[in-house]
Scaffold this active site. Structure first.
Site, PDB file in Angstrom:
ATOM      1  N   LYS A 133       3.093  -1.366   2.146  1.00 45.89           N
ATOM      2  CA  LYS A 133       3.928  -2.568   2.223  1.00 45.89           C
ATOM      3  C   LYS A 133       5.402  -2.194   2.364  1.00 45.89           C
ATOM      4  O   LYS A 133       6.106  -2.724   3.235  1.00 45.89           O
ATOM      5  CB  LYS A 133       3.727  -3.433   0.984  1.00 45.89           C
ATOM      6  CG  LYS A 133       4.676  -4.630   0.917  1.00 45.89           C
ATOM      7  CD  LYS A 133       4.716  -5.211  -0.485  1.00 45.89           C
ATOM      8  CE  LYS A 133       5.940  -6.088  -0.671  1.00 45.89           C
ATOM      9  NZ  LYS A 133       6.109  -6.539  -2.068  1.00 45.89           N
ATOM     10  N   ASP A 155       2.187  -9.025   1.454  1.00 46.90           N
ATOM     11  CA  ASP A 155       2.436  -9.162   0.020  1.00 46.90           C
ATOM     12  C   ASP A 155       1.475 -10.214  -0.533  1.00 46.90           C
ATOM     13  O   ASP A 155       0.553 -10.657   0.154  1.00 46.90           O
ATOM     14  CB  ASP A 155       3.898  -9.521  -0.240  1.00 46.90           C
ATOM     15  CG  ASP A 155       4.246 -10.945   0.172  1.00 46.90           C
ATOM     16  OD1 ASP A 155       3.435 -11.612   0.862  1.00 46.90           O
ATOM     17  OD2 ASP A 155       5.340 -11.405  -0.196  1.00 46.90           O
TER      18      ASP A 155
END
Length: 209
Positions: free
Chosen positions: A118, A136
């Site tokens: 991420k 996310d």
């Protein structure tokens, strides 16, 4: 499955100017701030990052900072002890490897302490316009509720499916729009389904009605 352009048009209607909510001035500040954002909010990160980067204004300063001083600045964040070590280690590794900046190198970024997929995607998309999408909790929740991915798909598979779904579109903008949509409307708890034009495609809404 909802038509891609209906979804994009709706996101453009709601959040035409969505952007990264982490505040940064330098490339390594974004890298560190994104690492810090794990299991906490961007607003909480911005509050401590402002103090941190005002006090330590270079990678060299961060590399030579004491653990205790940095910990005292970021101790309000979750996993503060680990994140403190990561800040110092990231700065030291970048400098030791000859970088006084964040390189456009996905494989290398993943070798940095505390940097996962991420964080890597956020940094490369923001700094280098890479065609990547950071999944996310908000993006993951929306993708599952709209049936864009399967129930058991992990984060990596979800990312690949979303990149394919939004092929040739502005992934960076869409990424931020999905995050804003998740914060404002498609919340984890008590989503505002009455305000949402996508509810007829939403598994969560259809299941509860």
């Amino acid at each position: 499955m909802i038509d891609k352009y209906n979804l994009i048009n709706y996101l453009n209607e709601l959040f035409p100017h969505a952007h990264c909510s982490l505040i940064y001035q330098k490339d390594y500040e974004l890298l560190i701030a994104t690492m810090l954002s794990a299991q906490t909010t961007d607003n909480a990160v911005n509050r401590v990052a402002n103090i941190l980067f005002s006090k330590y204004q270079s990678l060299n300063a961060l590399a030579n900072a004491s653990y205790e001083e940095i910990y005292q600045i970021i101790k309000s964040l979750g996993l503060a002890s680990t994140k403190t070590r990561n800040i110092i280690l990231i700065a030291n590794q970048l400098l030791a490897d000859g970088y006084n900046y964040v390189p456009n190198d996905a494989s290398y970024l993943l070798t940095l302490p505390g940097v996962g997929n991420k964080t890597k995607n956020v940094v490369l998309a923001e700094l280098y316009e890479a065609k990547l999408l950071a999944v996310d909790t908000h993006v993951n929740r929306i993708a599952h509720r709209l049936g864009l991915v399967n129930k058991n798909d992990d984060i990596i598979i979800t990312e690949k499916k979303l990149v394919k779904y939004f092929l040739n579109e502005n992934l960076k903008l869409i990424n931020h729009q999905l995050i804003e949509f998740g914060r404002a409307i498609c919340k984890g708890q008590k989503p505002s389904c009455n305000l949402c034009k996508l509810k007829d495609f939403c598994k969560y809404y259809l299941r509860k009605t």
